[in-house]
Write an enzyme that holds these catalytic residues in place. Structure first.
Site, PDB file in Angstrom:
ATOM      1  NE  ARG A  78      -3.339   0.599   2.903  1.00 30.88           N
ATOM      2  CZ  ARG A  78      -3.343   0.554   4.147  1.00 30.88           C
ATOM      3  NH1 ARG A  78      -2.957   0.312   4.793  1.00 30.88           N
ATOM      4  NH2 ARG A  78      -3.277   2.545   4.551  1.00 30.88           N
ATOM      5  CG  ASP A 117       0.090  14.859   9.554  1.00 27.74           C
ATOM      6  OD1 ASP A 117       1.401  14.836  10.269  1.00 27.74           O
ATOM      7  OD2 ASP A 117      -0.799  15.606   9.019  1.00 27.74           O
ATOM      8  CG  HIS A 132      -5.455   8.262  16.904  1.00 27.80           C
ATOM      9  ND1 HIS A 132      -6.316   9.350  16.422  1.00 27.80           N
ATOM     10  CD2 HIS A 132      -5.655   8.009  17.893  1.00 27.80           C
ATOM     11  CE1 HIS A 132      -7.260   9.613  17.306  1.00 27.80           C
ATOM     12  NE2 HIS A 132      -7.287   8.758  18.033  1.00 27.80           N
ATOM     13  CB  CYS A 143      10.266  -3.142  24.601  1.00 24.82           C
ATOM     14  SG  CYS A 143      11.031  -2.969  22.796  1.00 24.82           S
ATOM     15  CB  CYS A 161      11.501  -5.401  19.043  1.00 25.49           C
ATOM     16  SG  CYS A 161      11.866  -4.028  20.257  1.00 25.49           S
ATOM     17  CB  SER A 203     -15.921  18.281  15.895  1.00 20.21           C
ATOM     18  OG  SER A 203     -15.506  16.967  14.984  1.00 20.21           O
TER      19      SER A 203
HETATM   20 ZN   LIG Z   1      10.285  -3.960  21.706  1.00 18.79          ZN
END
Ligand SMILES: [Zn+2]
Length: 265
Positions: A78, A117, A132, A143, A161, A203
């Site tokens: 995407r 953004d 968000h 973590c 990670c 709003s």
């Molecule tokens: Zn981690």
């Protein structure tokens, strides 16, 4: 859509500037209206991506967890679609710059944004919570560490990670995903100290972000909105500044600067 009202008057801008300078701890809450002015399509409302293509599944996080490899493959596919394309080229607008200026002046103490953004950061804002998430970041769901996209190799999916081998996910918070606890904690701490909230380009109907502004108001604090249209938040706002945030916020920042100079002289 509500009829557009005339833009904020100089007297309204001045009243807002005065309130901001009189506040002991002013914070801001920003939303999609600010992104739209930088060319990023909104999710909701007329012309919104969800209006056009349907809402994403409400259990997006569970779908991710059930097959992270496929979720990562979808994410990579995407990269240039109608949402990601505009995000890549968007630049902060004068509204973002004005808020960063208010922070640099020591007047605005913290900013909570619902936008993913990255534009507040690009405008130079530093004390902020992206409730968000941030589309440019990748987050470890074990973590909580964040990484920039280029730091993570994607040869093997899902990536792990580098710090704890945990599962990595885009930082953008999916439906059904808890707001990351570190971000939520910052929002709770700063809004608990706040006695004024500048609500810009939203709003303020999406929780939990809206709750922070409403809670400050309930404690006797002040709400100043900068929105193009009247909305549900308007009735509880002390001052409503109509107009695009890219026009209203620079006027407000300039007024704060002038007023402060006048008070110091
Ligand atoms: Zn981690």
């Amino acid at each position: 859509m509500a009829a557009s009202a005339p833009n904020a008057t100089d007297a309204e801008i001045l009243a807002a500037a005065r309130a901001i300078l009189d506040a002991s701890y002013a914070i801001a809450l920003t939303g999609a209206g600010m992104s739209v002015e930088s060319g990023i399509p909104p999710f909701r409302g007329p012309g919104g991506l969800w209006t056009k293509y349907g809402e994403p599944p409400m259990n997006g996080y569970q779908i991710f967890l059930s097959d992270p490899k496929k979720a990562w493959e979808d994410r990579i596919r995407r990269q240039n679609d109608e949402l990601w394309g505009p995000l890549k080229v968007a630049k902060p607008n004068p509204g973002h710059t004005a808020l960063a200026e208010l922070e640099a002046l020591g007047v605005l103490r913290f900013l909570i944004t619902q936008n993913v953004d990255d534009l507040h950061r690009q405008a130079g804002h530093s004390a902020l919570a992206e409730i968000h998430g941030n589309w440019k970041l990748i987050r470890c769901i074990e973590c909580g560490a964040r990484f920039r996209g280029e730091e993570i190799r994607l040869e093997v999916l899902p990536p792990q990670c580098p710090k704890c081998d945990g599962l990595l996910k885009g930082d953008t918070v999916a439906f059904g995903e808890p707001i990351p606890p570190d971000v939520l904690q910052h929002c709770v701490e700063h809004s608990a100290r706040a006695d004024l909230v500048i609500v810009a380009g939203t709003s303020a109907t999406v929780y939990p972000a809206a709750g922070f502004a409403i809670e400050v108001k309930q404690r006797g604090g002040m709400l100043i909105e900068s929105n193009l249209y009247e909305s549900e938040i308007t009735r509880i706002c002390d001052i409503s500044l109509r107009g695009p945030t890219g026009e209203v916020m620079p006027r407000l920042a300039a007024s704060v600067v002038d007023l402060r100079k006048a008070r110091l002289s």
